[in-house]
Design a protein around this motif. Structure first.
Motif, short mmCIF file in Angstrom:
data_model
loop_
_atom_site.label_atom_id
_atom_site.label_comp_id
_atom_site.label_asym_id
_atom_site.label_seq_id
_atom_site.Cartn_x
_atom_site.Cartn_y
_atom_site.Cartn_z
N LYS A 40 39.14 34.97 31.62
CA LYS A 40 39.90 33.73 31.84
C LYS A 40 40.16 33.56 33.35
N PRO A 41 39.84 32.38 33.90
CA PRO A 41 40.03 32.16 35.35
C PRO A 41 41.45 32.46 35.83
N SER A 42 42.47 32.03 35.09
CA SER A 42 43.86 32.26 35.52
C SER A 42 44.20 33.75 35.55
N SER A 43 43.72 34.48 34.54
CA SER A 43 43.97 35.93 34.48
C SER A 43 43.20 36.66 35.58
N LEU A 44 41.97 36.21 35.83
CA LEU A 44 41.16 36.83 36.87
C LEU A 44 41.80 36.64 38.24
N ALA A 45 42.35 35.47 38.47
CA ALA A 45 43.01 35.19 39.75
C ALA A 45 44.16 36.17 39.99
N LYS A 46 44.97 36.37 38.97
CA LYS A 46 46.13 37.26 39.08
C LYS A 46 45.70 38.72 39.25
N THR A 47 44.72 39.14 38.45
CA THR A 47 44.28 40.54 38.51
C THR A 47 43.59 40.85 39.83
N ALA A 48 42.72 39.94 40.28
CA ALA A 48 42.00 40.15 41.55
C ALA A 48 42.97 40.17 42.73
N LYS A 49 43.98 39.32 42.69
CA LYS A 49 44.96 39.25 43.78
C LYS A 49 45.71 40.57 43.93
N ASN A 50 45.99 41.23 42.80
CA ASN A 50 46.77 42.47 42.83
C ASN A 50 45.90 43.73 42.87
N TYR A 51 44.59 43.56 42.84
CA TYR A 51 43.69 44.73 42.80
C TYR A 51 43.60 45.33 44.19
N SER A 52 43.95 46.61 44.31
CA SER A 52 44.09 47.21 45.65
C SER A 52 42.76 47.56 46.31
N GLN A 53 41.69 47.70 45.51
CA GLN A 53 40.39 48.05 46.09
C GLN A 53 39.62 46.76 46.43
N ILE A 54 39.83 46.26 47.63
CA ILE A 54 39.28 44.95 48.02
C ILE A 54 37.75 44.93 47.93
N ALA A 55 37.10 46.05 48.22
CA ALA A 55 35.62 46.10 48.19
C ALA A 55 35.10 45.72 46.80
N ALA A 56 35.79 46.19 45.75
CA ALA A 56 35.37 45.86 44.38
C ALA A 56 35.52 44.37 44.11
N VAL A 57 36.56 43.76 44.66
CA VAL A 57 36.79 42.32 44.50
C VAL A 57 35.67 41.55 45.19
N GLN A 58 35.32 41.97 46.40
CA GLN A 58 34.21 41.32 47.13
C GLN A 58 32.91 41.40 46.34
N ARG A 59 32.60 42.58 45.85
CA ARG A 59 31.34 42.78 45.11
C ARG A 59 31.31 41.93 43.84
N LEU A 60 32.43 41.89 43.12
CA LEU A 60 32.47 41.09 41.90
C LEU A 60 32.28 39.61 42.21
N GLY A 61 32.97 39.12 43.23
CA GLY A 61 32.85 37.72 43.60
C GLY A 61 31.42 37.35 43.98
N TYR A 62 30.81 38.22 44.77
CA TYR A 62 29.42 38.00 45.20
C TYR A 62 28.48 37.94 44.00
N LEU A 63 28.63 38.88 43.07
CA LEU A 63 27.76 38.93 41.89
C LEU A 63 27.99 37.73 40.98
N LEU A 64 29.24 37.32 40.85
CA LEU A 64 29.53 36.14 40.02
C LEU A 64 28.85 34.90 40.58
N GLU A 65 28.82 34.80 41.89
CA GLU A 65 28.22 33.61 42.51
C GLU A 65 26.70 33.66 42.54
N TYR A 66 26.13 34.78 42.96
CA TYR A 66 24.69 34.81 43.23
C TYR A 66 23.84 35.43 42.13
N GLU A 67 24.38 36.33 41.34
CA GLU A 67 23.60 36.94 40.27
C GLU A 67 23.89 36.29 38.92
N LEU A 68 25.16 35.99 38.66
CA LEU A 68 25.55 35.43 37.36
C LEU A 68 25.70 33.91 37.42
N GLU A 69 25.68 33.38 38.63
CA GLU A 69 25.74 31.93 38.85
C GLU A 69 26.91 31.27 38.12
#
Length: 269
Positions: free
Chosen positions: A192-221
């Motif tokens: 869910k977009p709203s849940s993802l926003a909250k979880t990603a905002k509080n996730y302390s490992q920023i590198a994992a957030v970057q990688r997920l965002g990149y994959l969502l955009e370029y691999e999973l479109e």
């Protein structure tokens, strides 16, 4: 011999009482509290029950009951005793990664392995011919991202789809990128977009957030979810990081996500 048989009978009665309460597990400490006999007598009776394929020792001092319907497998599913085991160890935990993804509907990735996230100090993995439980350590997590999921034996702590997705990228070195992408393709359907926003905002490992965002955009479109992730870290990104950690850092750098694409990805689907 008579005392031994008596202890064995008491033990069988106790196991029946455990099952009557809907549980499939017990500890050696519980038995010592219940049965006023020597430790030697208890251990001998436990050994007899193991030989008869009525119980299974999962780790030192922790046993599961083996109902007839599971006897051919030699072990019951870990979901039926994991909570009992972690409570006995006084450990906070949650079922994560591939194990959580399977519960959330990523059925393509069902596996005999169990992945448990817990706190320090680390637990030794449990590995034998019938069982493989991987314990991974994390410093912290938000309780809001953990769901109580009903099982045959009560409830078990499971990471939300959103936390599962981020953890997959945090532990990507242990799982492999192709495997992670395969899981994410199915997992995005329940994120869910709203849940993802909250979880990603509080996730302390920023590198994992970057990688997920990149994959969502370029691999999973998935533009909607990738934008949600980007909004949470647009002002947080630091240095450029490789898409796959542990590999070489050669590749085209994506300036938006500060990701170096250093791997060719092939989904298993």
């Amino acid at each position: 011999m008579k005392i031994g048989n008596q202890t064995y009978n008491y033990l069988e009665e106790y196991i029946d009482s455990v099952r009557a309460k809907g549980r499939y597990a017990f500890t050696l400490e519980e038995l010592k509290d219940k049965l006023e006999v020597t430790d030697k007598a208890i251990l001998q009776s436990l050994y007899r029950l193991k030989v008869k394929n009525k119980i299974v020792q999962i780790r030192k001092g922790f046993y599961t009951i083996l109902p007839a319907e599971y006897s051919r497998y030699g072990v019951i599913p870990s979901n039926m005793y994991l909570d009992d085991m972690m409570v006995s160890l006084k450990k906070n935990y949650y079922l994560g990664l591939i194990s959580a993804a399977a519960i959330h509907g990523a059925s393509h990735q069902q596996t005999m392995e169990t992945f448990v996230i817990t706190e320090k100090p680390a637990l030794r993995d449990i590995k034998n011919k019938k069982l493989k439980i991987n314990f991974l350590v994390k410093n912290e997590w938000n309780k809001e991202d953990i769901k109580k999921v009903k099982t045959e034996a009560g409830y078990i702590n499971v990471s939300s789809p959103e936390l599962t997705a981020l953890d997959l990228l945090y532990y990507v070195e242990k799982l492999g990128m192709n495997r992670v992408i395969t899981i994410l393709k199915e997992l995005v359907e329940v994120i869910k977009p709203s849940s993802l926003a909250k979880t990603a905002k509080n996730y302390s490992q920023i590198a994992a957030v970057q990688r997920l965002g990149y994959l969502l955009e370029y691999e999973l479109e998935n533009e909607k979810l990738s934008q949600v992730v980007y909004n949470t870290i647009a002002d947080k990104k630091g240095v450029n990081i490789p898409l796959m950690p542990g590999k070489n850092k050669k590749g085209i750098t994506n300036t938006k996500w500060r990701i170096i694409n250093n791997i060719n990805i092939e989904s298993d689907l």
